[in-house]
Write an enzyme that holds these catalytic residues in place. Sequence first.
Site, PDB file in Angstrom:
ATOM      1  N   ASN A  81      -6.512   3.318 -11.725  1.00 13.43           N
ATOM      2  CA  ASN A  81      -5.751   2.005 -11.550  1.00 13.43           C
ATOM      3  C   ASN A  81      -4.455   2.386 -11.657  1.00 13.43           C
ATOM      4  O   ASN A  81      -3.587   3.325 -13.010  1.00 13.43           O
ATOM      5  CB  ASN A  81      -5.724   1.047 -12.693  1.00 13.43           C
ATOM      6  CG  ASN A  81      -4.024  -0.157 -12.112  1.00 13.43           C
ATOM      7  OD1 ASN A  81      -4.630  -0.522 -10.818  1.00 13.43           O
ATOM      8  ND2 ASN A  81      -4.600  -0.434 -12.803  1.00 13.43           N
ATOM      9  N   ASP A 127      -4.910  -4.096 -17.212  1.00 14.28           N
ATOM     10  CA  ASP A 127      -4.331  -2.601 -17.444  1.00 14.28           C
ATOM     11  C   ASP A 127      -5.017  -1.967 -19.026  1.00 14.28           C
ATOM     12  O   ASP A 127      -3.488  -1.993 -19.392  1.00 14.28           O
ATOM     13  CB  ASP A 127      -2.906  -3.340 -16.895  1.00 14.28           C
ATOM     14  CG  ASP A 127      -2.122  -4.000 -15.998  1.00 14.28           C
ATOM     15  OD1 ASP A 127      -3.424  -3.323 -15.161  1.00 14.28           O
ATOM     16  OD2 ASP A 127      -1.556  -4.749 -15.533  1.00 14.28           O
ATOM     17  N   HIS A 144      -0.084   1.109 -12.662  1.00 12.32           N
ATOM     18  CA  HIS A 144       0.488  -0.224 -13.005  1.00 12.32           C
ATOM     19  C   HIS A 144       1.856   0.801 -13.573  1.00 12.32           C
ATOM     20  O   HIS A 144       2.433   2.275 -14.189  1.00 12.32           O
ATOM     21  CB  HIS A 144       0.135  -0.462 -14.273  1.00 12.32           C
ATOM     22  CG  HIS A 144       0.819  -1.598 -14.784  1.00 12.32           C
ATOM     23  ND1 HIS A 144       0.836  -2.543 -15.071  1.00 12.32           N
ATOM     24  CD2 HIS A 144       2.240  -1.524 -15.961  1.00 12.32           C
ATOM     25  CE1 HIS A 144       1.392  -3.320 -15.160  1.00 12.32           C
ATOM     26  NE2 HIS A 144       2.159  -2.857 -15.806  1.00 12.32           N
ATOM     27  N   ARG A 186     -16.469 -14.408  -8.804  1.00 13.37           N
ATOM     28  CA  ARG A 186     -16.107 -12.671  -8.611  1.00 13.37           C
ATOM     29  C   ARG A 186     -17.459 -11.854  -8.580  1.00 13.37           C
ATOM     30  O   ARG A 186     -17.768 -11.490  -7.491  1.00 13.37           O
ATOM     31  CB  ARG A 186     -15.443 -12.764  -9.869  1.00 13.37           C
ATOM     32  CG  ARG A 186     -14.263 -12.662 -10.613  1.00 13.37           C
ATOM     33  CD  ARG A 186     -13.704 -12.618 -11.794  1.00 13.37           C
ATOM     34  NE  ARG A 186     -12.557 -13.226 -12.503  1.00 13.37           N
ATOM     35  CZ  ARG A 186     -11.059 -13.668 -11.424  1.00 13.37           C
ATOM     36  NH1 ARG A 186     -11.143 -12.607 -10.326  1.00 13.37           N
ATOM     37  NH2 ARG A 186     -10.511 -14.219 -12.037  1.00 13.37           N
ATOM     38  N   MET A 198      -4.714  -6.640  -6.420  1.00 16.47           N
ATOM     39  CA  MET A 198      -4.015  -7.930  -7.486  1.00 16.47           C
ATOM     40  C   MET A 198      -5.518  -8.808  -7.522  1.00 16.47           C
ATOM     41  O   MET A 198      -5.000 -10.032  -7.422  1.00 16.47           O
ATOM     42  CB  MET A 198      -3.229  -9.454  -7.098  1.00 16.47           C
ATOM     43  CG  MET A 198      -1.958  -7.645  -7.122  1.00 16.47           C
ATOM     44  SD  MET A 198      -2.060  -7.095  -8.661  1.00 16.47           S
ATOM     45  CE  MET A 198      -0.218  -6.229  -8.455  1.00 16.47           C
ATOM     46  N   ARG A 199      -6.634  -8.824  -8.034  1.00 13.86           N
ATOM     47  CA  ARG A 199      -8.393  -9.236  -8.495  1.00 13.86           C
ATOM     48  C   ARG A 199      -8.741  -8.690  -9.458  1.00 13.86           C
ATOM     49  O   ARG A 199      -8.787  -7.139  -9.531  1.00 13.86           O
ATOM     50  CB  ARG A 199      -8.764  -9.288  -6.914  1.00 13.86           C
ATOM     51  CG  ARG A 199     -10.334 -10.437  -7.379  1.00 13.86           C
ATOM     52  CD  ARG A 199     -10.736 -10.623  -5.765  1.00 13.86           C
ATOM     53  NE  ARG A 199     -11.449 -11.815  -6.926  1.00 13.86           N
ATOM     54  CZ  ARG A 199     -12.076 -12.908  -6.168  1.00 13.86           C
ATOM     55  NH1 ARG A 199     -11.281 -13.367  -6.135  1.00 13.86           N
ATOM     56  NH2 ARG A 199     -13.158 -13.060  -6.408  1.00 13.86           N
ATOM     57  N   GLY A 221       0.693  -1.149   0.190  1.00 19.44           N
ATOM     58  CA  GLY A 221      -0.215  -0.219   0.131  1.00 19.44           C
ATOM     59  C   GLY A 221       1.160   0.963   0.261  1.00 19.44           C
ATOM     60  O   GLY A 221       0.502   2.645   0.412  1.00 19.44           O
ATOM     61  N   SER A 222       1.877   1.218  -0.352  1.00 20.83           N
ATOM     62  CA  SER A 222       2.258   3.136  -0.588  1.00 20.83           C
ATOM     63  C   SER A 222       2.020   3.821  -1.740  1.00 20.83           C
ATOM     64  O   SER A 222       1.881   4.731  -1.558  1.00 20.83           O
ATOM     65  CB  SER A 222       3.983   2.408  -1.023  1.00 20.83           C
ATOM     66  OG  SER A 222       3.608   1.782  -2.693  1.00 20.83           O
ATOM     67  N   ASN A 223       1.375   3.298  -2.886  1.00 19.93           N
ATOM     68  CA  ASN A 223       0.486   4.299  -3.589  1.00 19.93           C
ATOM     69  C   ASN A 223      -0.657   4.881  -2.606  1.00 19.93           C
ATOM     70  O   ASN A 223      -1.006   5.949  -2.575  1.00 19.93           O
ATOM     71  CB  ASN A 223       0.476   4.041  -4.745  1.00 19.93           C
ATOM     72  CG  ASN A 223       1.101   4.076  -6.065  1.00 19.93           C
ATOM     73  OD1 ASN A 223       1.474   4.708  -6.219  1.00 19.93           O
ATOM     74  ND2 ASN A 223       1.369   2.298  -6.146  1.00 19.93           N
TER      75      ASN A 223
HETATM   76  C1  GAR Z   1       2.385  -0.677  -7.703  1.00 20.76           C
HETATM   77  O1  GAR Z   1       3.573  -0.452  -8.044  1.00 20.76           O
HETATM   78  C2  GAR Z   1       1.611  -0.811  -9.195  1.00 20.76           C
HETATM   79  O2  GAR Z   1       1.995   0.120  -9.945  1.00 20.76           O
HETATM   80  C3  GAR Z   1       1.681  -2.307  -8.931  1.00 20.76           C
HETATM   81  O3  GAR Z   1       1.209  -2.591  -8.042  1.00 20.76           O
HETATM   82  C4  GAR Z   1       2.368  -1.532  -6.982  1.00 20.76           C
HETATM   83  C5  GAR Z   1       1.536  -2.111  -5.629  1.00 20.76           C
HETATM   84  O4  GAR Z   1       2.213  -1.312  -4.746  1.00 20.76           O
HETATM   85  N1  GAR Z   1       0.243  -2.300 -10.182  1.00 20.76           N
HETATM   86  C6  GAR Z   1       0.245  -3.688 -10.352  1.00 20.76           C
HETATM   87  O5  GAR Z   1       1.271  -3.860 -11.268  1.00 20.76           O
HETATM   88  C7  GAR Z   1      -0.940  -2.846 -11.277  1.00 20.76           C
HETATM   89  N2  GAR Z   1      -1.534  -3.937 -12.566  1.00 20.76           N
HETATM   90  P1  GAR Z   1       1.785  -0.499  -3.752  1.00 20.76           P
HETATM   91  O6  GAR Z   1       0.927  -1.314  -2.875  1.00 20.76           O
HETATM   92  O7  GAR Z   1       3.190  -0.733  -2.869  1.00 20.76           O
HETATM   93  O8  GAR Z   1       1.062   0.512  -3.806  1.00 20.76           O
END
Ligand code: GAR
Length: 228
Positions: free
Chosen positions: A119, A157, A121, A77, A102-103, A23-25
């Site tokens: 989202n 994506d 990516h 789902r 991731m779902r 969850g850094s984003n």
């Molecule tokens: C991030 O790098 C995000 O861009 C990626 O997962 C990571 C989650 O990191 N997302 C994908 O790859 C989506 N296809 P976070 O939990 O630290 O935010």
Amino acid sequence: MVKSAPHEGAGKPRVAILISGRGSNMAALIKAAKVDGFPAEIAVVISNRADAGGLASAEAENVPTVTIESKPFGKDRAAFEARLQATLDDHRIDLICLGGFMRLFTAEFVQAWYGKMLNIHPSLLPSFPGLDPHAQALNAGVKVSGATVHFVTPETDAGPIVMQGVVEVRDDDTPQTLSARILEIEHQIYPEALRLLASGKLGLDGEICRLAGGAGVCGTLISPRPAG
Ligand code: GAR
């Protein structure tokens, strides 16, 4: 051009952040939304995994959290999404930000939230969607990569691109070093993209997302930069 309506109610649009991991984003979005004048409120963080590290970070920031374990739903789902939608309704959510969620969703869920679900990516989409985008970029030998915030469509994506940030790719990069550099960019562009959406500045022109009033120009990046 169809202007994206952030929400119908009074006050700031209420945002749910969906996570599966660290969850850094999510943390970057929470931090940005705490600054006076940010046009959206982070109302809840929802995880599909009880062990997601981001849950503790959200709680430390006093953001309500909900865990809906997706594993017991298996391939059903629609049943998972019914629980998710009920939680979104409980929290009167206007916008969704996926942050490493991731779902996959059904087309019906995506359609219901089209124009209101973002989202992020870690590649310059449409290049390198899916898993291991950093390794994909290194294997392709690209000289720049980056991150993309986009509206969610049924395809993984993919979807109208809201914002992108670019980093150079170095000869000695590994997936880890490239990922760390791209993550810094992610944390900058995701709050900015949410700011634009929440303040009604994004419009959808078919598959193209445009910025009301046009975009500023911030120069060019050439990589590798020729010597001399
Ligand atoms: C991030 O790098 C995000 O861009 C990626 O997962 C990571 C989650 O990191 N997302 C994908 O790859 C989506 N296809 P976070 O939990 O630290 O935010």
